[in-house]
Scaffold this motif. Structure first.
Motif, short mmCIF file in Angstrom:
data_model
loop_
_atom_site.label_atom_id
_atom_site.label_comp_id
_atom_site.label_asym_id
_atom_site.label_seq_id
_atom_site.Cartn_x
_atom_site.Cartn_y
_atom_site.Cartn_z
N ARG A 1 0.82 -1.21 0.00
CA ARG A 1 0.00 0.00 0.00
C ARG A 1 0.85 1.26 0.00
N PHE B 1 9.11 -0.25 -7.24
CA PHE B 1 7.77 -0.84 -7.37
C PHE B 1 7.55 -1.77 -6.18
N PHE C 1 5.26 -3.97 -5.03
CA PHE C 1 4.88 -5.38 -5.18
C PHE C 1 6.11 -6.23 -5.52
N ILE D 1 -3.56 8.18 -3.79
CA ILE D 1 -4.29 8.04 -5.05
C ILE D 1 -3.29 7.77 -6.17
N THR E 1 -3.03 8.12 -10.60
CA THR E 1 -3.68 8.64 -11.82
C THR E 1 -3.48 7.68 -12.98
N ARG F 1 5.72 3.07 -14.58
CA ARG F 1 4.61 2.80 -15.50
C ARG F 1 3.95 4.10 -15.97
N VAL G 1 -5.75 15.59 -15.56
CA VAL G 1 -5.35 14.18 -15.52
C VAL G 1 -6.32 13.40 -14.64
N LYS G 2 -6.67 12.19 -15.09
CA LYS G 2 -7.69 11.43 -14.37
C LYS G 2 -7.13 10.64 -13.19
N MET G 3 -7.83 10.73 -12.08
CA MET G 3 -7.56 9.85 -10.94
C MET G 3 -8.20 8.50 -11.25
N LEU G 4 -7.43 7.42 -11.08
CA LEU G 4 -7.98 6.08 -11.35
C LEU G 4 -8.42 5.35 -10.10
N ARG G 5 -7.69 5.59 -9.01
CA ARG G 5 -7.97 4.77 -7.83
C ARG G 5 -7.46 5.47 -6.58
#
Lengths: 379, 90
Positions: free
Chosen positions: A45, A148, A150, A227, A229, A254, A295-299
């Motif tokens: 997280r 990254f 993960f 968040i 994007t 990414r 710019v779009k927030m995705l999550r």
């Protein structure tokens, strides 16, 4: 000799990096238990930031070593961690913050970290898209970077299994059985495990584990949110931290922009995402980089900082049970500290060599008031 | 399905990669998501989840073990300006 039968509770970067360091030193009778799938907790997280720009000498030294370990991780484990060293850029907006940067900078230099102070014009040259209104001075260190998260967990898990370590997700510890001075059995929802040594690496859930054998721990779970994007063409090298808000913001390999900032202080019981956070972080992001407005927030998501009363980790044996080792309280920066701390802790456990930088971190210190407070805890 | 069938379009994840994750023992949606980054792209799982569920069913995972990945806000991607423009809450 495979070493003592060791059970590590918690399959985050803390537990897995310690398991790997122990296994490399010949302790292979190791089992790592996690109650959920891998990459479910704080290690997955977090933002994946890695920096040596701290305000205490021990944190600077530990992170200097950890940064080297992040850089050599693909060679050491055979797993690409996507570590990108394009620096951390802190921005000071007041004379007080500027004075702290100068003090930190001197201490970092003394401890072999080649950070630099930048004027607003130099900041603009390095990061042309950012709004430098009100910035007094910047602090930058090229070797800091972003990884990254993960991949670190997968990489350590894979390297552990290669050395014969059992990594068992979906095994929730529900009890610890003590006979005399020692824990003898770790009880899970999927069976029992005999133990010579038990390591508590369960982050904010460590106090629950401690209570199973009468050990009270002072950790406090504080909720933080983040968040991400949509992905963009790479344009932002450094991870940015404007000190007026304490936000951190970076572009991943990414291309996504992710950002975090604190919302509510104090103990939390959930890490659900909130609209109040989405609003606050959007405003801060647009103020710092105006072109992000469209710019779009995705999550959005949340996680826990594992706080201790004096901002320092809890590492070491407790008095009773005598085979119960603590490794938690990493203050929201466990991801970046774990590689170096685990190396030192493995040396402590296997060779009996207690590194001076972790020696003060025992639980007993809280009886005498704790340690020097770290000022550069962000987010 | 051909082995190169794309399961997750946003992140270019193919059937072969899903099978590799299964072979490593990752049989639940959340683990596979995190191992392959499947469902972490622009659609946030809206396109790939059904395909992944089909692959898992075909490979013998029980239907009641296949749970969707956690859904989080925003429901669909929206510009930061839209979130920022909200009036201050009291």
């Amino acid at each position: 000799m495979a070493g003592p039968k060791t059970i590590i509770i918690g399959g985050g970067i803390v537990g897995l990096s310690l398991a790997w360091n122990l296994a490399r030193r010949g302790w292979t009778d190791l089992t790592v238990l996690d109650r959920d799938h891998l990459n479910a907790g704080a290690s997955a997280r977090c933002g994946g930031g890695v920096r040596s720009q701290w305000s205490t000498a021990d944190n600077i030294r530990i992170m200097k070593r950890s940064t080297e370990l992040f850089a050599s991780f693909p060679a050491d484990t055979g797993f690409n961690n996507w570590f990108r060293q394009e620096g951390y850029l802190f921005l000071a907006y007041t004379d007080e913050q500027a004075a702290m940067f100068e003090q930190n900078h001197r201490l970092q230099k003394e401890n072999g970290v080649d950070s630099e102070l930048l004027s607003p014009a130099q900041i603009k040259a390095k990061a042309p898209t950012i709004n430098t209104d009100g910035v007094v001075v910047g602090a930058f260190h090229q070797k800091d970077g972003v990884c990254f998260p993960f991949a670190m967990v997968w990489g350590y898990a894979k390297a552990c299994r290669r050395l014969g370590v059992q990594v068992l997700p979906f095994h929730e510890v529900i009890g610890l059985e003590v006979a005399g001075e020692k824990i003898t059995q770790v009880v899970t929802n999927r069976g029992r495990f005999a133990a010579d040594l038990v390591i508590n690496g369960a982050a904010v859930w460590s106090p629950n584990i401690g209570r199973m054998c009468g050990v009270e721990l002072p950790n406090c779970a504080e909720k933080h949110e983040a968040i991400v994007t949509e992905p963009l063409h790479p344009f932002l090298g450094a991870c940015l931290i404007p000190m007026d808000s304490g936000m951190y913001l970076a572009q991943t390999m990414r291309g996504e922009i992710y950002a975090c900032v604190g919302l509510e202080k104090g103990p939390a019981t959930d890490y659900d995402h909130t609209f109040a956070f989405a609003q606050k972080i959007s405003r801060l992001m647009i103020r710092l980089i105006p072109r992000l407005a469209g710019v779009k927030m995705l999550r959005q998501w949340g996680g826990f900082y594992d706080l201790t009363p004096d901002t320092n980790p809890i590492v070491g044996f407790v008095d009773r049970p005598s085979n119960f080792y603590q490794y938690h309280g990493l203050m929201g920066h466990g991801f970046m500290f774990a590689p170096a701390l685990s190396e030192m802790i493995a040396e402590h456990l296997v060779a009996g060599k207690l590194h001076p930088d972790i020696a003060p971190y025992g639980l007993a210190r809280f009886k005498s008031g704790g340690l020097e407070v770290e000022k550069m805890i962000i987010g | 399905m051909p082995r190169k069938t794309i399961i997750c379009r946003c992140e270019d994840i193919t059937l072969v990669e899903v099978e590799e994750a299964l072979a490593l023992g990752y049989r639940d949606v959340e683990s596979i998501k995190r191992y392959l980054a499947l469902g972490t792209g622009a659609c946030q799982g809206k396109m790939c989840l059904a395909l992944l569920a089909r692959v898992l069913l075909e490979r013998g995972v029980a239907p009641d073990e296949i749970k969707p990945m956690v859904s989080r806000a925003p429901l669909a991607g929206a510009p930061l300006a839209a979130f920022a423009a909200e009036k201050e809450r009291a």
